[in-house]
Design an enzyme around this catalytic site. Sequence first.
Site, PDB file in Angstrom:
ATOM      1  N   GLY A   1       2.182   5.036  14.749  1.00 25.65           N
ATOM      2  CA  GLY A   1       2.160   6.769  14.280  1.00 25.65           C
ATOM      3  C   GLY A   1       1.672   7.127  15.434  1.00 25.65           C
ATOM      4  O   GLY A   1       2.588   7.113  16.276  1.00 25.65           O
ATOM      5  N   ARG A   2       0.383   7.598  15.695  1.00 27.79           N
ATOM      6  CA  ARG A   2      -0.265   8.119  16.581  1.00 27.79           C
ATOM      7  C   ARG A   2       0.175   7.801  17.889  1.00 27.79           C
ATOM      8  O   ARG A   2       0.233   8.939  19.073  1.00 27.79           O
ATOM      9  CB  ARG A   2      -1.740   8.453  16.202  1.00 27.79           C
ATOM     10  CG  ARG A   2      -2.194   9.632  15.373  1.00 27.79           C
ATOM     11  CD  ARG A   2      -3.188   9.978  14.823  1.00 27.79           C
ATOM     12  NE  ARG A   2      -3.566   8.411  14.034  1.00 27.79           N
ATOM     13  CZ  ARG A   2      -4.907   8.153  13.590  1.00 27.79           C
ATOM     14  NH1 ARG A   2      -5.497   8.651  14.005  1.00 27.79           N
ATOM     15  NH2 ARG A   2      -5.029   7.135  12.699  1.00 27.79           N
TER      16      ARG A   2
ATOM     17  N   ASN B   1       0.560  -0.637   9.209  1.00 30.16           N
ATOM     18  CA  ASN B   1       0.178   0.278   9.552  1.00 30.16           C
ATOM     19  C   ASN B   1      -1.083   1.432   9.466  1.00 30.16           C
ATOM     20  O   ASN B   1      -1.835   0.665   8.804  1.00 30.16           O
ATOM     21  CB  ASN B   1       1.025   1.916   9.100  1.00 30.16           C
ATOM     22  CG  ASN B   1       0.670   3.339   9.975  1.00 30.16           C
ATOM     23  OD1 ASN B   1       0.413   3.948   9.308  1.00 30.16           O
ATOM     24  ND2 ASN B   1       1.296   3.591  10.563  1.00 30.16           N
TER      25      ASN B   1
ATOM     26  N   CYS C   1      -1.116  10.492   1.711  1.00 32.91           N
ATOM     27  CA  CYS C   1      -1.495  11.842   2.112  1.00 32.91           C
ATOM     28  C   CYS C   1      -2.305  11.873   1.119  1.00 32.91           C
ATOM     29  O   CYS C   1      -2.165  12.576  -0.367  1.00 32.91           O
ATOM     30  CB  CYS C   1      -0.373  12.404   1.954  1.00 32.91           C
ATOM     31  SG  CYS C   1      -0.821  13.611   2.833  1.00 32.91           S
TER      32      CYS C   1
ATOM     33  N   LYS D   1       5.470   3.849   1.484  1.00 34.00           N
ATOM     34  CA  LYS D   1       4.349   4.268   2.324  1.00 34.00           C
ATOM     35  C   LYS D   1       3.327   4.293   1.314  1.00 34.00           C
ATOM     36  O   LYS D   1       2.822   5.831   1.038  1.00 34.00           O
ATOM     37  CB  LYS D   1       4.825   5.266   3.316  1.00 34.00           C
ATOM     38  CG  LYS D   1       3.724   5.176   4.252  1.00 34.00           C
ATOM     39  CD  LYS D   1       4.176   6.399   5.552  1.00 34.00           C
ATOM     40  CE  LYS D   1       2.801   6.574   6.804  1.00 34.00           C
ATOM     41  NZ  LYS D   1       2.144   7.423   6.592  1.00 34.00           N
TER      42      LYS D   1
HETATM   43  C1  LIG Z   1      -0.457  14.561  12.316  1.00 31.61           C
HETATM   44  C2  LIG Z   1       0.148  13.534  11.128  1.00 31.61           C
HETATM   45  C3  LIG Z   1       1.070  13.625  10.508  1.00 31.61           C
HETATM   46  C4  LIG Z   1       0.682  13.067   9.550  1.00 31.61           C
HETATM   47  N1  LIG Z   1       2.608  13.519   8.353  1.00 31.61           N
HETATM   48  C5  LIG Z   1       1.907  12.077   7.778  1.00 31.61           C
HETATM   49  C6  LIG Z   1       3.481  12.405   6.417  1.00 31.61           C
HETATM   50  O1  LIG Z   1       4.504  13.510   7.243  1.00 31.61           O
HETATM   51  N2  LIG Z   1       3.426  11.593   5.438  1.00 31.61           N
HETATM   52  C7  LIG Z   1       3.117   9.774   6.055  1.00 31.61           C
HETATM   53  O2  LIG Z   1       3.404   9.363   5.067  1.00 31.61           O
HETATM   54  N3  LIG Z   1       1.970   9.969   6.944  1.00 31.61           N
HETATM   55  C8  LIG Z   1       1.587  11.207   7.494  1.00 31.61           C
HETATM   56  N4  LIG Z   1       0.831  10.917   9.082  1.00 31.61           N
HETATM   57  C9  LIG Z   1       0.265   9.389   8.407  1.00 31.61           C
HETATM   58  C10 LIG Z   1       0.790   8.384   9.477  1.00 31.61           C
HETATM   59  O3  LIG Z   1       2.020   8.261   9.042  1.00 31.61           O
HETATM   60  C11 LIG Z   1      -0.203   7.185   9.631  1.00 31.61           C
HETATM   61  O4  LIG Z   1       0.002   6.733   8.545  1.00 31.61           O
HETATM   62  C12 LIG Z   1      -1.725   7.589   9.617  1.00 31.61           C
HETATM   63  O5  LIG Z   1      -1.368   8.421  11.181  1.00 31.61           O
HETATM   64  C13 LIG Z   1      -1.757   5.637  10.495  1.00 31.61           C
HETATM   65  O6  LIG Z   1      -1.160   5.538  11.462  1.00 31.61           O
HETATM   66  P1  LIG Z   1      -1.408   5.790  13.276  1.00 31.61           P
HETATM   67  O7  LIG Z   1      -2.902   5.123  13.305  1.00 31.61           O
HETATM   68  O8  LIG Z   1      -0.494   4.333  13.774  1.00 31.61           O
HETATM   69  O9  LIG Z   1      -1.508   6.759  13.329  1.00 31.61           O
HETATM   70  C14 LIG Z   1       0.187  11.635   9.764  1.00 31.61           C
HETATM   71  C15 LIG Z   1      -0.015  11.657  10.367  1.00 31.61           C
HETATM   72  C16 LIG Z   1      -0.776  12.360  11.311  1.00 31.61           C
HETATM   73  C17 LIG Z   1      -1.557  11.905  12.943  1.00 31.61           C
END
Ligand SMILES: Cc1cc2nc3c(=O)[nH]c(=O)nc-3n(C[C@H](O)[C@H](O)[C@H](O)COP(=O)(O)O)c2cc1C
Length: 322
Positions: free
Chosen positions: A225-226, A203, A92, A131
Amino acid sequence: MSQVISIAPMMDYTDRHFRYVMRKMTKKTLLYTEMITTQAIIHGDRHKLLDFSEEEKPVSLQLGGDNEEELGECAKIGQEWGYDEINLNVGCPSSRVQNGNFGACLMAKPEIVAKCVEKMQKAVNIPVTVKHRIGIDNQDSYEDMVNFVKIVANSGCQKFIVHARKAWLQGLSPKENRDIPPLRYQDVYQLKQEFPHLTIEINGGITTMEETKHHLKFVDGVMIGRAAYDNPYLLASIDQEIYGETTPILTRQEIIESLYPYIDFWTAKKLKLNTIMRHLLQIFAKQSGTKQWKRYLSENGNTFNGGSDIVRQALKELVISN
Ligand SMILES: Cc1cc2nc3c(=O)[nH]c(=O)nc-3n(C[C@H](O)[C@H](O)[C@H](O)COP(=O)(O)O)c2cc1C
């Protein structure tokens, strides 16, 4: 087969209701909490932060922090609470998290991460995983990532979930850091080749079953994720497509109907209906009627008076409109 698919931790999204909803679609996938800081767990309302339903399992508790003693203590609390895995957030990039010296900025301090993981692993007998990103700022070469993984793996961590893009700690918002730095899937594939004994999960930007299957040729797992948010029904066929389950894939309507007892249980306790239903607003994504579904719930679900009766009506509206 162990959990090769997981749904990413997402702050403000992956709460217990989201996980319960997801579990109706996939029994096999590993689900995560949002990131919870060690400070919150140590000083905050643990029931509010950590409680979950048995049906959500397996669930991984994601911790944010950089103090080995506190992380060890919180890992132990997590295990006692019933979590199946403890995950450390090293991805993060938000400024709040940077101010606490944890999250993605810990990629520059693999020795600290290793110490934290060691303490956490000593405190529990469930897996401790990490992660992380492929890099941060100008420390973003493949070799930098290998150095990080090597040092952290030496502390006993066996599983790494890699968000396949770097993060800029200054100048980009967390949202931009999920979109702007380019995806480098090859680096994650190479990492798996270099550390075949480690579990490497990829990811970032994975939105379809075809992409998921493709990545699984090169790595051990895929974290979504999203896409689980924008198109939750994607998850409804994961058990069949990836894990070879032979049970029929539930329809959208069957999934929604299976949630009525849960919805009524919580709304009877004066939970606002949309605290649960916000996780299902997109279940009809790209289907005709999705607008009516969303509109009906937005107009009628922000209430403390009403449960599955409102959802039933929302489904009727959708059918009428088709
Ligand atoms: C709204 C939002 C909140 C997120 N909060 C966290 C979190 O609390 N911890 C974390 O490791 N990643 C967090 N992420 C990142 C996601 O876990 C992930 O790594 C990132 O969205 C990329 O994956 P994706 O393209 O499949 O969404 C967050 C992503 C989004 C969109």
